[in-house]
Write a protein that holds these residues in place. Structure first.
Motif, short mmCIF file in Angstrom:
data_model
loop_
_atom_site.label_atom_id
_atom_site.label_comp_id
_atom_site.label_asym_id
_atom_site.label_seq_id
_atom_site.Cartn_x
_atom_site.Cartn_y
_atom_site.Cartn_z
N ALA A 1 44.28 29.65 38.95
CA ALA A 1 43.25 29.99 38.13
C ALA A 1 42.40 31.10 38.28
CB ALA A 1 42.48 28.71 38.19
N GLY A 2 41.80 31.87 37.40
CA GLY A 2 41.03 33.03 37.59
C GLY A 2 39.77 32.55 37.57
N VAL A 3 38.60 33.31 37.14
CA VAL A 3 37.52 33.01 37.27
C VAL A 3 37.20 32.04 36.03
CG1 VAL A 3 35.15 33.98 37.40
CG2 VAL A 3 36.96 35.12 38.35
N THR A 4 36.37 31.07 36.28
CA THR A 4 35.95 30.10 35.35
C THR A 4 34.35 29.97 35.30
OG1 THR A 4 37.89 28.74 35.84
CG2 THR A 4 36.24 27.70 34.26
N GLN A 5 33.73 30.12 34.03
CA GLN A 5 32.56 30.00 33.79
C GLN A 5 32.22 28.95 32.86
OE1 GLN A 5 31.80 34.76 33.42
NE2 GLN A 5 30.07 33.67 33.65
N SER A 6 31.19 28.35 32.96
CA SER A 6 30.68 27.37 32.21
C SER A 6 29.09 27.29 32.02
CB SER A 6 31.14 25.95 32.52
OG SER A 6 30.54 25.63 33.81
N LEU B 1 28.11 37.61 32.77
CA LEU B 1 29.70 37.75 33.25
C LEU B 1 29.36 37.33 34.84
CD1 LEU B 1 30.89 40.71 31.58
CD2 LEU B 1 31.49 38.80 31.13
N CYS B 2 30.34 36.62 35.36
CA CYS B 2 30.58 36.54 36.85
C CYS B 2 31.87 37.21 37.31
CB CYS B 2 30.90 34.93 36.94
SG CYS B 2 31.25 34.37 38.52
N ALA B 3 31.88 37.54 38.25
CA ALA B 3 32.96 38.49 38.81
C ALA B 3 33.25 37.94 40.22
CB ALA B 3 33.01 39.87 38.95
N SER B 4 34.40 37.77 40.64
CA SER B 4 34.75 37.25 41.98
C SER B 4 35.51 38.24 42.54
CB SER B 4 35.44 36.07 42.07
OG SER B 4 36.73 35.99 41.80
N SER B 5 35.46 38.54 44.04
CA SER B 5 36.12 39.47 44.99
C SER B 5 36.13 39.09 46.21
CB SER B 5 35.42 40.69 44.90
OG SER B 5 34.28 40.69 45.08
N PHE C 1 36.82 39.17 36.49
CA PHE C 1 36.01 38.62 35.74
C PHE C 1 36.21 37.32 34.88
CE2 PHE C 1 32.54 41.90 35.80
CZ PHE C 1 33.40 42.83 36.29
N GLY C 2 35.21 36.64 34.86
CA GLY C 2 35.54 35.39 33.90
C GLY C 2 35.16 35.90 32.68
#
Lengths: 113, 117
Positions: B2-7, B90-94, B108-109
């Motif tokens: 799964a990538g980035v999940t936003q809710s 936007l949420c981004a993970s790294s 990015f989500g």
């Protein structure tokens, strides 16, 4: 201060033609990375290409290439053989050694059939 | 993977209310950054979380706060909503790597579109 400038708010290109999207940047950090992202109308940011400040050669990823001119602090994106699906917003971004990514204002690209 | 999940994906709030947005990072990532993107503009950096601490912050008022949980997921809270807070968040993970930027940019989500009325 770190800053990304994209001077083309909107661009048009004929399908199958090449197009160059401009990006200039400003940073005092000697180590940095430059990215281009594509944002379709759905909103998701899609990573396209990366160029490190110490990379000797210009980056290429399929139809995308980055024209990196370090002395001029420019990192232009070249899209070859444009397709209708390339119509989107394009953002130039910079990541410094302190690991923060900042974005430019974007360029809206429209591909004409 | 799964990538980035936003809710949630969309949200409508009234001026003065409070809102909480959620983000689950990509598997293997330990850092979450939040961005506000107004219509027609580039994303603006709000803050970044690593090891449950805010390590960097952009030019946003204290009405914007966040949290990171032990599983690396994160929340963005905005109090006393203003009409100008309407935007795509936007949420981004790294993976945090200091000293030398890596080719591994942010993932990015799809964002949460917040409308304040």
């Amino acid at each position: 201060a770190q800053k990304i400038t994209q001077t083309q708010p909107g661009m048009f290109v004929q399908e199958k033609e090449a197009v160059t999207l401009d990006c200039t940047y400003d940073t005092s950090d000697p180590s940095y990375g430059l990215f281009w992202y594509k944002q379709p109308s759905s909103g998701e940011m899609i990573f396209l290409i990366y160029q490190g400040s110490y990379d000797q050669q210009n980056a290429t990823e399929g139809r995308y290439s980055l024209n990196f001119q370090k002395a001029r602090k420019s990192a232009n994106l070249v899209i070859s053989a444009s397709q209708l699906g390339d119509s989107a917003m394009y953002f130039c971004a910079m990541r410094t050694s302190y690991d923060k990514v900042i974005f430019g204002p974007g360029t809206s690209l429209s591909v004409i059939p | 993977d799964a990538g980035v999940t936003q809710s949630p994906t969309h949200l409508i709030k009234t001026r003065g209310q409070q809102v909480t947005l959620r983000c689950s990072p990509k598997s293997g990532h330990d850092t979450v950054s939040w961005y506000q993107q107004a219509l027609g503009q580039g994303p603006q950096f709000i803050f970044q979380y690593y090891e449950e601490e805010e390590r960097q912050r952009g030019n946003f008022p204290d009405r914007f706060s966040g949290h990171q949980f032990p599983n690396y997921s994160s929340e963005l809270n905005v109090n006393a909503l203003l009409l100008g807070d309407s935007a795509l968040y936007l949420c981004a993970s790294s993976l945090l790597v200091l000293g030398s930027p890596t080719p591994y940019g942010y993932t990015f989500g799809s964002g949460t579109r917040l409308t304040v009325v």
